[in-house]
Each structure stands twice: as C-alpha cells, then as structure tokens.
Scaffold this motif. Structure first.
Motif, PDB file in Angstrom:
ATOM      1  N   PHE A  67       0.797  -1.211   0.196  1.00 48.81           N
ATOM      2  CA  PHE A  67       0.020   0.094  -0.005  1.00 48.81           C
ATOM      3  C   PHE A  67       0.986   1.269  -0.023  1.00 48.81           C
ATOM      4  N   ASN A  68      -0.032   2.314  -0.426  1.00 49.94           N
ATOM      5  CA  ASN A  68       0.875   3.768  -0.465  1.00 49.94           C
ATOM      6  C   ASN A  68       0.180   4.341   0.627  1.00 49.94           C
ATOM      7  N   GLY A  69       1.275   5.143   1.611  1.00 51.73           N
ATOM      8  CA  GLY A  69       0.931   5.729   2.768  1.00 51.73           C
ATOM      9  C   GLY A  69       1.282   7.322   2.313  1.00 51.73           C
ATOM     10  N   VAL A 112     -14.141   2.411  -1.020  1.00 48.16           N
ATOM     11  CA  VAL A 112     -13.548   1.244  -2.013  1.00 48.16           C
ATOM     12  C   VAL A 112     -14.348   1.649  -3.153  1.00 48.16           C
ATOM     13  N   ARG A 113     -13.553   1.893  -4.346  1.00 44.05           N
ATOM     14  CA  ARG A 113     -13.888   2.026  -5.693  1.00 44.05           C
ATOM     15  C   ARG A 113     -13.404   0.935  -6.650  1.00 44.05           C
ATOM     16  N   PRO A 114     -14.459   0.402  -7.510  1.00 38.93           N
ATOM     17  CA  PRO A 114     -14.124  -0.826  -8.028  1.00 38.93           C
ATOM     18  C   PRO A 114     -12.839  -0.769  -8.853  1.00 38.93           C
ATOM     19  N   VAL A 115     -12.317   0.191  -9.616  1.00 40.73           N
ATOM     20  CA  VAL A 115     -11.129   0.017 -10.299  1.00 40.73           C
ATOM     21  C   VAL A 115      -9.898   0.428  -9.356  1.00 40.73           C
ATOM     22  N   ARG A 116     -10.083   1.537  -8.537  1.00 38.23           N
ATOM     23  CA  ARG A 116      -9.156   2.127  -7.979  1.00 38.23           C
ATOM     24  C   ARG A 116      -8.630   1.131  -6.489  1.00 38.23           C
ATOM     25  N   GLY A 117      -9.616   0.623  -5.831  1.00 45.06           N
ATOM     26  CA  GLY A 117      -9.351  -0.128  -4.846  1.00 45.06           C
ATOM     27  C   GLY A 117      -9.671   0.713  -3.556  1.00 45.06           C
ATOM     28  N   LEU A 130      -3.683  10.931   7.566  1.00 44.41           N
ATOM     29  CA  LEU A 130      -2.896   9.689   6.953  1.00 44.41           C
ATOM     30  C   LEU A 130      -3.753   9.171   6.051  1.00 44.41           C
ATOM     31  N   THR A 131      -3.413   8.732   4.766  1.00 46.12           N
ATOM     32  CA  THR A 131      -4.138   8.057   3.771  1.00 46.12           C
ATOM     33  C   THR A 131      -3.337   6.867   3.438  1.00 46.12           C
ATOM     34  N   LEU A 132      -3.998   5.803   3.440  1.00 47.48           N
ATOM     35  CA  LEU A 132      -3.399   4.377   3.017  1.00 47.48           C
ATOM     36  C   LEU A 132      -4.319   3.995   1.822  1.00 47.48           C
ATOM     37  N   GLU A 133      -3.647   3.862   0.649  1.00 51.58           N
ATOM     38  CA  GLU A 133      -4.336   3.024  -0.687  1.00 51.58           C
ATOM     39  C   GLU A 133      -3.960   2.064  -1.127  1.00 51.58           C
ATOM     40  N   SER A 134      -4.555   1.200  -1.580  1.00 51.92           N
ATOM     41  CA  SER A 134      -4.083   0.075  -2.205  1.00 51.92           C
ATOM     42  C   SER A 134      -5.054  -0.387  -3.130  1.00 51.92           C
ATOM     43  N   PRO A 135      -4.849  -0.842  -4.430  1.00 55.32           N
ATOM     44  CA  PRO A 135      -5.712  -1.291  -5.500  1.00 55.32           C
ATOM     45  C   PRO A 135      -6.131  -2.892  -5.066  1.00 55.32           C
ATOM     46  N   PHE A 136      -5.546  -3.506  -4.189  1.00 56.02           N
ATOM     47  CA  PHE A 136      -5.747  -5.092  -4.096  1.00 56.02           C
ATOM     48  C   PHE A 136      -6.051  -5.098  -2.528  1.00 56.02           C
ATOM     49  N   ALA A 137      -6.173  -4.227  -1.724  1.00 55.09           N
ATOM     50  CA  ALA A 137      -6.163  -4.474  -0.243  1.00 55.09           C
ATOM     51  C   ALA A 137      -7.641  -4.680   0.346  1.00 55.09           C
ATOM     52  N   ASP A 138      -7.617  -5.870   0.982  1.00 58.78           N
ATOM     53  CA  ASP A 138      -8.821  -6.226   1.794  1.00 58.78           C
ATOM     54  C   ASP A 138      -9.029  -4.900   2.739  1.00 58.78           C
ATOM     55  N   THR A 139     -10.233  -4.423   3.090  1.00 57.61           N
ATOM     56  CA  THR A 139     -10.274  -3.158   4.004  1.00 57.61           C
ATOM     57  C   THR A 139      -9.898  -3.647   5.360  1.00 57.61           C
ATOM     58  N   ASP A 140      -9.836  -4.836   5.933  1.00 60.33           N
ATOM     59  CA  ASP A 140      -9.730  -4.983   7.242  1.00 60.33           C
ATOM     60  C   ASP A 140      -8.189  -5.060   7.239  1.00 60.33           C
ATOM     61  N   LYS A 141      -7.392  -5.495   6.232  1.00 58.15           N
ATOM     62  CA  LYS A 141      -6.249  -5.512   6.408  1.00 58.15           C
ATOM     63  C   LYS A 141      -5.274  -4.309   6.236  1.00 58.15           C
ATOM     64  N   LEU A 142      -6.010  -3.516   5.728  1.00 62.21           N
ATOM     65  CA  LEU A 142      -5.608  -1.813   5.444  1.00 62.21           C
ATOM     66  C   LEU A 142      -5.903  -1.142   6.724  1.00 62.21           C
ATOM     67  N   VAL A 143      -6.978  -1.648   7.385  1.00 60.23           N
ATOM     68  CA  VAL A 143      -7.240  -0.983   8.726  1.00 60.23           C
ATOM     69  C   VAL A 143      -6.181  -1.435   9.811  1.00 60.23           C
TER      70      VAL A 143
END
Length: 163
Positions: A67-69, A112-117, A130-143
């Motif tokens: 992910f990108n922080g 959660v956006r369909p293409v951007r994740g 703080l923003t964390l972004e990932s096109p592949f992440a499960d939201t629980d893992k991102l949290v």
C-alpha cells in the motif's frame, strides 16, 4: 552553582520551545519487518502561502499487503472534513462504498472504488491526515496496517522541520 545550572537548563528549554513551538509533526516511519520504500516529500505551497507538507512512502507488510502511505501535515490537512466526505455512516452506489470508522481511537473513512481499490483516510489530529491506498487490499488488512503505522508514528514523533 546550582542556580547557574538551573538558569542554563531553563534557557535551553526556552530556546527549544521558541524554536519548535508546542506542536510536533508526524512522519512516515520505517516499520521493522516490513518492506519500507523511500520517503518522498513535497511542500504544499500556494499563492496564498505555505499549506504544509505531503509525505509519501510505499510499504509492504509481512503478509504481503502492498500500500501507499500519504501523510498531509499543516494547513492542507485542515481542508478535509469527515462530515462532508461521508454524509452518513455508510454510503453505497454503483460499486463505490464509503464507511466511517475509528482507527487507533481516531476518526476515519474507508472508501472502496471498483477500479482504484481501497483508500483509508485517518484524521491523526487537526493538522495531520494519514491516507493508505491499495488497489488490492482487503479493507480489514488496510485498517490493521494503519493501526500498526499509527502506533509507530506515535512512538517516533519528531519536531517539525524548520522552514
């Protein structure tokens, strides 16, 4: 002798207080056991003055989550308002969803956006987002990743950089 030593110590504290003020700035720390990308920084300058800093770093957690922080510090962070970004607790339409939640005791929104994740936005305080972004992440893992990152940030608070 003691009086001179005490006076010297108070002078040093006063210089530090005047130099740095009472505020401290967060930074994106290196997390032990994670793949930590290079830190990229950009000043948020505008025609009407300085709006703070944009700090960015790519992470990969031990479970493979990449992910990108992004940390926005200063006046630029004050422009985001959780109440105007999500009108209710949960918003859903055309594959887009947004939900209010709490991360490490702080107000947050996960989108959660369909293409951007997924994007998780956390208000660390009134001057830091703080923003964390990932096109592949499960939201629980991102949290969970945000929780680890915020705890590390709290342990590594640094004085703000001088302008």
């Amino acid at each position: 002798m003691f009086r001179k030593l005490l006076l010297s110590a108070l002078s040093v504290c006063l210089v530090i207080f005047v130099t740095f003020g009472t505020a401290f700035a967060f930074t994106l720390p290196e997390i032990k056991g994670w793949n930590n990308g290079a830190v990229k920084e950009a000043r948020l300058d505008g025609v009407n003055g300085d709006h703070g800093m944009w700090i960015e770093r790519t992470y990969r957690s031990p479970d493979g989550l990449m992910f990108n922080g992004v940390l926005v510090s200063g006046d630029g962070a004050k422009l985001w308002n959780i109440d105007s970004s999500v009108s209710g607790d949960i918003v859903e339409y055309d594959g887009y969803s947004a939900k209010r939640l709490t991360v490490s005791g702080r107000k947050a929104v996960i989108e959660v956006r369909p293409v951007r994740g997924a994007s998780l936005i956390v208000a660390l305080d009134k001057n830091n987002l703080l923003t964390l972004e990932s096109p592949f992440a499960d939201t629980d893992k991102l949290v969970r990743a945000a929780d680890v990152l915020i705890k590390a940030m709290e342990n590594n608070i640094a004085p703000p950089a001088k302008s």
